[in-house]
Design a protein around this motif. Structure first.
Motif, PDB file in Angstrom:
ATOM      1  N   ALA A   1      11.672   4.132   1.559  1.00 52.86           N
ATOM      2  CA  ALA A   1      10.252   3.810   1.414  1.00 52.86           C
ATOM      3  C   ALA A   1       9.423   4.969   0.877  1.00 52.86           C
ATOM      4  N   THR A   2       9.998   6.182   0.868  1.00 56.63           N
ATOM      5  CA  THR A   2       9.236   7.330   0.399  1.00 56.63           C
ATOM      6  C   THR A   2       9.534   7.605  -1.074  1.00 56.63           C
ATOM      7  N   LYS A   3       8.529   8.139  -1.750  1.00 61.73           N
ATOM      8  CA  LYS A   3       8.662   8.473  -3.173  1.00 61.73           C
ATOM      9  C   LYS A   3       8.847   9.978  -3.385  1.00 61.73           C
ATOM     10  N   ARG A   4       8.967  10.732  -2.298  1.00 59.57           N
ATOM     11  CA  ARG A   4       9.172  12.167  -2.429  1.00 59.57           C
ATOM     12  C   ARG A   4      10.590  12.461  -2.906  1.00 59.57           C
ATOM     13  N   LYS A   5      10.736  13.578  -3.604  1.00 62.16           N
ATOM     14  CA  LYS A   5      12.065  13.987  -4.036  1.00 62.16           C
ATOM     15  C   LYS A   5      12.835  14.559  -2.850  1.00 62.16           C
ATOM     16  N   PHE A   6      14.056  14.145  -2.708  1.00 61.23           N
ATOM     17  CA  PHE A   6      14.970  14.658  -1.690  1.00 61.23           C
ATOM     18  C   PHE A   6      14.392  14.617  -0.270  1.00 61.23           C
ATOM     19  N   PRO A   7      13.893  13.471   0.182  1.00 64.63           N
ATOM     20  CA  PRO A   7      13.430  13.380   1.567  1.00 64.63           C
ATOM     21  C   PRO A   7      14.605  13.442   2.526  1.00 64.63           C
ATOM     22  N   LEU A   8      14.322  13.829   3.763  1.00 67.95           N
ATOM     23  CA  LEU A   8      15.364  13.939   4.779  1.00 67.95           C
ATOM     24  C   LEU A   8      14.939  13.244   6.067  1.00 67.95           C
ATOM     25  N   PHE A   9      15.928  12.733   6.763  1.00 64.53           N
ATOM     26  CA  PHE A   9      15.703  12.177   8.094  1.00 64.53           C
ATOM     27  C   PHE A   9      16.477  13.047   9.084  1.00 64.53           C
TER      28      PHE A   9
ATOM     29  N   GLY B   1      16.160  18.911  26.363  1.00 58.88           N
ATOM     30  CA  GLY B   1      15.596  19.040  25.030  1.00 58.88           C
ATOM     31  C   GLY B   1      16.612  18.724  23.953  1.00 58.88           C
ATOM     32  N   PRO B   2      16.317  19.044  22.679  1.00 63.22           N
ATOM     33  CA  PRO B   2      17.251  18.766  21.588  1.00 63.22           C
ATOM     34  C   PRO B   2      18.496  19.636  21.686  1.00 63.22           C
ATOM     35  N   ILE B   3      19.657  19.021  21.482  1.00 59.91           N
ATOM     36  CA  ILE B   3      20.931  19.717  21.651  1.00 59.91           C
ATOM     37  C   ILE B   3      21.732  19.770  20.353  1.00 59.91           C
ATOM     38  N   ALA B   4      21.761  18.679  19.627  1.00 57.83           N
ATOM     39  CA  ALA B   4      22.531  18.607  18.382  1.00 57.83           C
ATOM     40  C   ALA B   4      21.705  17.854  17.352  1.00 57.83           C
ATOM     41  N   GLY B   5      22.035  18.057  16.097  1.00 63.64           N
ATOM     42  CA  GLY B   5      21.256  17.387  15.060  1.00 63.64           C
ATOM     43  C   GLY B   5      21.994  17.275  13.753  1.00 63.64           C
ATOM     44  N   ARG B   6      21.423  16.414  12.917  1.00 64.07           N
ATOM     45  CA  ARG B   6      21.995  16.185  11.606  1.00 64.07           C
ATOM     46  C   ARG B   6      20.893  15.671  10.689  1.00 64.07           C
ATOM     47  N   ALA B   7      20.915  16.077   9.437  1.00 61.80           N
ATOM     48  CA  ALA B   7      19.936  15.607   8.464  1.00 61.80           C
ATOM     49  C   ALA B   7      20.599  14.613   7.515  1.00 61.80           C
ATOM     50  N   TYR B   8      19.906  13.527   7.234  1.00 63.49           N
ATOM     51  CA  TYR B   8      20.424  12.485   6.342  1.00 63.49           C
ATOM     52  C   TYR B   8      19.523  12.342   5.127  1.00 63.49           C
ATOM     53  N   SER B   9      20.151  12.109   3.995  1.00 63.09           N
ATOM     54  CA  SER B   9      19.424  11.918   2.745  1.00 63.09           C
ATOM     55  C   SER B   9      19.509  10.457   2.328  1.00 63.09           C
ATOM     56  N   LYS B  10      18.969  10.139   1.155  1.00 60.30           N
ATOM     57  CA  LYS B  10      18.988   8.759   0.668  1.00 60.30           C
ATOM     58  C   LYS B  10      20.399   8.263   0.372  1.00 60.30           C
ATOM     59  N   LYS B  11      21.349   9.176   0.303  1.00 60.63           N
ATOM     60  CA  LYS B  11      22.721   8.767   0.017  1.00 60.63           C
ATOM     61  C   LYS B  11      23.346   8.016   1.188  1.00 60.63           C
TER      62      LYS B  11
ATOM     63  N   ARG C   1       0.824  -1.220   0.000  1.00 54.95           N
ATOM     64  CA  ARG C   1       0.000   0.000   0.000  1.00 54.95           C
ATOM     65  C   ARG C   1       0.856   1.267   0.000  1.00 54.95           C
ATOM     66  N   ARG C   2       2.154   1.104   0.225  1.00 51.91           N
ATOM     67  CA  ARG C   2       3.120   2.205   0.247  1.00 51.91           C
ATOM     68  C   ARG C   2       2.703   3.313   1.225  1.00 51.91           C
ATOM     69  N   PRO C   3       2.489   2.957   2.498  1.00 60.10           N
ATOM     70  CA  PRO C   3       2.018   3.952   3.472  1.00 60.10           C
ATOM     71  C   PRO C   3       3.013   5.061   3.778  1.00 60.10           C
ATOM     72  N   LEU C   4       4.287   4.869   3.426  1.00 58.75           N
ATOM     73  CA  LEU C   4       5.301   5.896   3.697  1.00 58.75           C
ATOM     74  C   LEU C   4       5.671   6.686   2.444  1.00 58.75           C
ATOM     75  N   ALA C   5       4.957   6.473   1.355  1.00 58.28           N
ATOM     76  CA  ALA C   5       5.350   7.045   0.068  1.00 58.28           C
ATOM     77  C   ALA C   5       5.334   8.568   0.057  1.00 58.28           C
ATOM     78  N   ASN C   6       4.490   9.191   0.898  1.00 57.54           N
ATOM     79  CA  ASN C   6       4.340  10.648   0.850  1.00 57.54           C
ATOM     80  C   ASN C   6       5.208  11.377   1.872  1.00 57.54           C
ATOM     81  N   VAL C   7       6.005  10.645   2.635  1.00 57.21           N
ATOM     82  CA  VAL C   7       6.759  11.284   3.717  1.00 57.21           C
ATOM     83  C   VAL C   7       7.934  12.078   3.154  1.00 57.21           C
ATOM     84  N   LYS C   8       7.970  13.350   3.485  1.00 59.28           N
ATOM     85  CA  LYS C   8       9.058  14.231   3.070  1.00 59.28           C
ATOM     86  C   LYS C   8      10.136  14.310   4.146  1.00 59.28           C
ATOM     87  N   PHE C   9       9.695  14.286   5.418  1.00 62.17           N
ATOM     88  CA  PHE C   9      10.631  14.414   6.533  1.00 62.17           C
ATOM     89  C   PHE C   9      10.316  13.390   7.620  1.00 62.17           C
ATOM     90  N   PHE C  10      11.355  12.730   8.093  1.00 62.59           N
ATOM     91  CA  PHE C  10      11.281  11.885   9.286  1.00 62.59           C
ATOM     92  C   PHE C  10      12.060  12.605  10.383  1.00 62.59           C
TER      93      PHE C  10
END
Length: 523
Positions: free
Chosen positions: A311-319, A329-339, A284-293
């Protein structure tokens, strides 16, 4: 402008849904369960209906003699109404104290003692099945969200009382009390103010305002008693995102919800995302529309990040992987792509947020911290809690000239990136990082759904493993996957549900080690 207004007043939980409904009255909240306090509302409500519900129960609490500054412990059957009741308590100037439905009755009784004669907001099931009779003596009054019980007041009996105006407290007044994970013993009670919560808004609130379109539905599977709920929820409703609130993390039911309403943004616990890896193969591809995790708790295994993004079909999704703690609370962060591949360095948790948070790593031996000789991770943030309720001396022990000791070990690279190797209490002599070993095993063995490296009674690293559908572990495949890793004892297999877990589904490693030491060897 929204973030600036919040900064001026601090977070005001009591009027959160009034303000959200004024901007986006018909914006929906989609649930996977009925609310115990209002089952007739169903599973799809508007912000206007939620605002009215919060106002209604705030007025009932006032009729039950709850007054500004008083503490109200909320310990009830799991559901989104836990978070809504917290808003109701705050609406009349009282202070909600949220306890996980997973806590045992003895621990709840101990925390009630620490809170010192609060109101107790619970339900018939908790009183009959989990709470000891002594809670009545430890509470100013016991209030019921559902059901009936001798000597307890049913909030249902107060339906229709006169509505009362909200009471706005100072931004420096306690606005919410949550508890820590309890991985090392009885949970501590963390005291948040409106101002400390405001500081936690800035990192993700800024990202969402700039990157996430208002039409993107936001899905959340977060403990309803966790402080994180009270940052991501306000950000979402005030910006007008349709909100999907999940109580159940079962992939089948989650797939049903996401097929019906496709989220563009998902916030969940790391172990939840691990559990949802099978959704990547759902036809059913329930994650196909996710742009950001997004996950703001422990660092995720690279395999899980790779599976979600694949699992997502969006262009350039990020985690978005954010490193933080209930106390700061949040202190540090990083964004990951499909690469990012499954063999990526899962120990890298990113960099602090400029102008918002700071990180330093303190040497343990006088030399610069490295991977083989990590130091103590300390952080600075305006989002830090103001005390542990009833244990201020314990809070003070973690503060060093304004820096907060996280209880984690790590180091920073020459580029400033923070690497998290282990919790201080989980360190095993001779092992650089148990978490890194777990990352590698996950990448090499797709059938694993959990692996925890703990020391056995001799101090030897002992892997505790869980497999998908509880299938017997293939020992030949295991030995191949473990090749080149530090020497370990033979793995012990457990069922995932049998592992001791916190409210945010983290594994209680010390408790697991105790169970193994007592002769419990799993399946």
């Amino acid at each position: 402008m929204l973030l600036q207004r919040i900064a001026n007043k601090g977070i005001q939980l009591g009027t959160l849904f009034d303000r959200a409904a004024a901007r986006h009255p018909a914006s929906p909240v989609i649930l996977d369960h009925e609310l115990d306090i209002a089952p007739k509302l169903g599973r799809r409500v508007t912000l206007t209906e939620v605002a009215d519900l919060v106002d209604d129960f705030a007025s009932r609490l006032w009729a039950a003699k709850v007054r500004p500054g008083q503490r109200v412990v909320v310990f009830k059957t799991n559901g989104f109404d836990i978070s809504l009741l917290a808003c109701s308590v705050a609406r009349i100037g009282a202070v909600p104290v949220l306890l996980s439905p997973k806590l045992d009755g003895a621990t709840v009784a101990e925390l009630l003692r620490r809170v010192d004669q609060p109101y107790l907001l619970t339900d018939q099931d908790k009183l009959e099945q989990e709470l000891p009779p002594e809670v009545f003596g430890l509470s100013e009054r016991v209030l019921l969200t559902s059901g009936s019980f001798q000597d307890a007041t049913e909030l249902a009996s107060l339906a229709g009382v006169r509505r009362v105006d909200p009471i706005v407290m100072s931004p420096d007044h306690p606005t919410l009390i949550t508890h820590t994970s309890g991985t090392t013993g009885t949970p501590k009670l963390a005291v948040h103010t409106g101002r400390t919560f405001e500081a936690r808004y800035r990192p993700q609130g800024t990202v969402m305002a700039l990157k996430v379109r208002r039409s993107e539905p936001v899905a959340m599977h977060i403990s309803f008693v966790h402080s994180r709920m009270f940052t991501i929820m306000p950000i979402s409703v005030l910006q007008g995102h349709p909100l999907i609130v999940l109580r159940d993390d079962d992939p089948g039911s989650v797939g049903d919800v996401f097929t019906h309403v496709s989220p563009g943004f998902i916030e969940a616990h790391p172990n939840t995302f691990m559990h949802w890896e099978v959704l990547a193969d759902d036809p059913r591809r329930p994650l196909a529309n996710v742009k950001f995790f997004s996950s703001t708790f422990d660092a995720l295994h690279p395999r899980t990040v790779h599976r979600m993004l694949g699992a997502t079909k969006r262009k350039f999704p990020l985690f978005f992987q954010l490193y933080g703690q209930s106390e700061v609370g949040p202190i540090a962060g990083r964004a990951y792509s499909k690469k990012r591949g499954t063999e990526a360095d899962g120990r890298c948790v990113g960099s602090p947020f400029p102008g918002m948070t700071g990180v330093r790593v303190v040497s343990r031996d006088g030399n610069p911290p490295t991977k083989s000789s990590p130091g103590y991770i300390e952080v600075r943030s305006d989002g830090r809690i103001v005390t542990y309720l009833g244990e201020h001396a314990r809070w003070e022990k973690q503060v060093n000239d304004g820096w907060w000791r996280m209880g984690d070990l790590g180091y920073r690279t020459k580029w400033g990136c923070l690497h998290l190797l282990d919790r201080e209490v989980d360190e095993i002599p001779g092992i650089d990082s148990t978490l890194e070993i777990e990352d590698t095993l996950f990448a090499r063995l797709p059938e694993l759904v959990e692996v925890i490296i703990i020391p056995d009674e001799n101090g030897t690293p002992l892997p505790v493993v869980c497999t998908r559908d509880d299938k017997p572990l293939d020992l030949t495949a295991w030995r191949s996957a473990a090749a080149g890793l530090p020497a370990m004892a033979e793995p012990v297999q457990w069922k995932l549900d049998d592992l001791p877990q916190t409210a945010t589904t983290k594994i209680k490693r010390l408790e697991l080690a105790r169970l193994l030491g007592a002769g419990n060897r799993g399946r």
